[in-house]
Write a protein that holds these residues in place. Structure first.
Motif, PDB file in Angstrom:
ATOM      1  N   LYS A  76      53.016  45.211  39.898  1.00  0.00           N
ATOM      2  CA  LYS A  76      52.864  46.495  40.586  1.00  0.00           C
ATOM      3  C   LYS A  76      51.770  47.330  39.925  1.00  0.00           C
ATOM      4  CE  LYS A  76      55.501  50.375  42.361  1.00  0.00           C
ATOM      5  NZ  LYS A  76      56.801  50.999  42.489  1.00  0.00           N
ATOM      6  N   ALA A  77      51.726  47.322  38.600  1.00  0.00           N
ATOM      7  CA  ALA A  77      50.734  48.113  37.872  1.00  0.00           C
ATOM      8  C   ALA A  77      49.304  47.627  38.101  1.00  0.00           C
ATOM      9  CB  ALA A  77      51.053  48.111  36.382  1.00  0.00           C
ATOM     10  N   ILE A  78      49.112  46.299  38.200  1.00  0.00           N
ATOM     11  CA  ILE A  78      47.754  45.777  38.385  1.00  0.00           C
ATOM     12  C   ILE A  78      47.381  45.599  39.855  1.00  0.00           C
ATOM     13  CG2 ILE A  78      47.640  44.717  36.107  1.00  0.00           C
ATOM     14  CD1 ILE A  78      48.088  41.981  37.478  1.00  0.00           C
ATOM     15  N   GLY A  79      48.359  45.741  40.732  1.00  0.00           N
ATOM     16  CA  GLY A  79      48.079  45.682  42.164  1.00  0.00           C
ATOM     17  C   GLY A  79      47.735  44.309  42.692  1.00  0.00           C
ATOM     18  N   GLN A  80      48.181  43.270  41.988  1.00  0.00           N
ATOM     19  CA  GLN A  80      47.969  41.917  42.504  1.00  0.00           C
ATOM     20  C   GLN A  80      49.032  40.968  41.970  1.00  0.00           C
ATOM     21  OE1 GLN A  80      44.247  40.078  41.336  1.00  0.00           O
ATOM     22  NE2 GLN A  80      44.159  41.376  39.547  1.00  0.00           N
ATOM     23  N   SER A  81      49.159  39.871  42.633  1.00  0.00           N
ATOM     24  CA  SER A  81      50.147  38.873  42.283  1.00  0.00           C
ATOM     25  C   SER A  81      49.765  38.143  40.999  1.00  0.00           C
ATOM     26  CB  SER A  81      50.256  37.855  43.424  1.00  0.00           C
ATOM     27  OG  SER A  81      50.948  36.711  42.998  1.00  0.00           O
ATOM     28  N   LEU A  82      50.737  37.928  40.137  1.00  0.00           N
ATOM     29  CA  LEU A  82      50.484  37.127  38.954  1.00  0.00           C
ATOM     30  C   LEU A  82      50.321  35.656  39.309  1.00  0.00           C
ATOM     31  CD1 LEU A  82      52.726  38.931  36.337  1.00  0.00           C
ATOM     32  CD2 LEU A  82      50.236  38.756  36.321  1.00  0.00           C
ATOM     33  N   PHE A  83      50.802  35.239  40.488  1.00  0.00           N
ATOM     34  CA  PHE A  83      50.518  33.878  40.958  1.00  0.00           C
ATOM     35  C   PHE A  83      49.008  33.707  41.107  1.00  0.00           C
ATOM     36  CE2 PHE A  83      54.952  33.919  42.467  1.00  0.00           C
ATOM     37  CZ  PHE A  83      55.375  32.717  41.932  1.00  0.00           C
ATOM     38  N   PHE A  84      48.335  34.725  41.652  1.00  0.00           N
ATOM     39  CA  PHE A  84      46.872  34.684  41.756  1.00  0.00           C
ATOM     40  C   PHE A  84      46.246  34.658  40.369  1.00  0.00           C
ATOM     41  CE2 PHE A  84      42.940  37.112  41.377  1.00  0.00           C
ATOM     42  CZ  PHE A  84      42.081  36.257  42.052  1.00  0.00           C
ATOM     43  N   VAL A  85      46.714  35.519  39.495  1.00  0.00           N
ATOM     44  CA  VAL A  85      46.153  35.605  38.145  1.00  0.00           C
ATOM     45  C   VAL A  85      46.272  34.261  37.431  1.00  0.00           C
ATOM     46  CG1 VAL A  85      46.413  36.693  35.883  1.00  0.00           C
ATOM     47  CG2 VAL A  85      46.586  38.079  37.952  1.00  0.00           C
ATOM     48  N   MET A  86      47.396  33.590  37.584  1.00  0.00           N
ATOM     49  CA  MET A  86      47.621  32.329  36.887  1.00  0.00           C
ATOM     50  C   MET A  86      46.959  31.138  37.569  1.00  0.00           C
ATOM     51  SD  MET A  86      49.153  33.424  34.307  1.00  0.00           S
ATOM     52  CE  MET A  86      49.684  31.936  33.485  1.00  0.00           C
ATOM     53  N   SER A  87      46.393  31.338  38.757  1.00  0.00           N
ATOM     54  CA  SER A  87      45.733  30.242  39.449  1.00  0.00           C
ATOM     55  C   SER A  87      44.368  29.963  38.827  1.00  0.00           C
ATOM     56  CB  SER A  87      45.570  30.569  40.938  1.00  0.00           C
ATOM     57  OG  SER A  87      44.631  31.615  41.098  1.00  0.00           O
ATOM     58  N   ALA A  88      43.817  28.831  39.150  1.00  0.00           N
ATOM     59  CA  ALA A  88      42.504  28.444  38.620  1.00  0.00           C
ATOM     60  C   ALA A  88      41.474  29.519  38.939  1.00  0.00           C
ATOM     61  CB  ALA A  88      42.075  27.101  39.209  1.00  0.00           C
ATOM     62  N   GLY A  89      40.826  30.006  37.933  1.00  0.00           N
ATOM     63  CA  GLY A  89      39.803  31.025  38.113  1.00  0.00           C
ATOM     64  C   GLY A  89      40.331  32.435  38.211  1.00  0.00           C
ATOM     65  N   GLY A  90      41.585  32.602  38.537  1.00  0.00           N
ATOM     66  CA  GLY A  90      42.141  33.937  38.704  1.00  0.00           C
ATOM     67  C   GLY A  90      42.229  34.725  37.413  1.00  0.00           C
ATOM     68  N   VAL A  91      42.514  34.042  36.326  1.00  0.00           N
ATOM     69  CA  VAL A  91      42.695  34.730  35.044  1.00  0.00           C
ATOM     70  C   VAL A  91      41.430  35.462  34.635  1.00  0.00           C
ATOM     71  CG1 VAL A  91      43.147  34.400  32.593  1.00  0.00           C
ATOM     72  CG2 VAL A  91      44.503  33.174  34.266  1.00  0.00           C
ATOM     73  N   LEU A  92      40.315  34.803  34.697  1.00  0.00           N
ATOM     74  CA  LEU A  92      39.072  35.440  34.269  1.00  0.00           C
ATOM     75  C   LEU A  92      38.702  36.617  35.156  1.00  0.00           C
ATOM     76  CD1 LEU A  92      36.934  32.347  33.234  1.00  0.00           C
ATOM     77  CD2 LEU A  92      38.216  33.921  31.781  1.00  0.00           C
TER      78      LEU A  92
END
Length: 113
Positions: free
Chosen positions: A28-44
């Motif tokens: 909620k704080a970052i306004g995006q899914s952590l599934f996206f963040v943990m996906s390939a390329g999403g972290v960076l």
């Protein structure tokens, strides 16, 4: 599963970990899914200062406000630390939560760092 990741923050050993509620607050704080963040390329793409502040605020044993997390991050950096020190611990704690990354056998990835 909730597993502590210990790292140096402002020169002190600090534990960070996540459960489902804390991860929900983080998203909620970052306004995006952590599934996206943990996906390939999403972290960076996602590891900006807001990611660091929210990850720290909701990952420490005693939750912080974003402003308190910012003060802690500023102190860490003033003492020669880097955002990457914190982001590495946040990433490892997300993995250690067991909610996002599984091995081929379906077992949770175990952190060894």
């Amino acid at each position: 599963m909730k597993k502590d990741i210990v790292f140096k923050l402002c020169g002190k050993d600090t534990a960070i970990s996540y459960n489902i509620l804390r991860l929900s607050k983080f998203e909620k704080a970052i306004g995006q899914s952590l599934f996206f963040v943990m996906s390939a390329g999403g972290v960076l793409k996602a590891m900006d200062i807001n990611f660091t502040l929210a990850g720290l605020a909701y990952g420490l044993k005693d939750e912080l406000t974003i402003a308190e997390a910012a003060e802690l991050v500023q102190k860490h950096c003033d003492e020669g630390g880097l955002l990457d020190d914190i982001n590495d611990a946040i990433y490892r704690a997300i993995v250690a939560s067991g909610l996002f990354i599984k091995t081929d056998a379906g077992e949770t990835v175990k952190e060894t760092k």
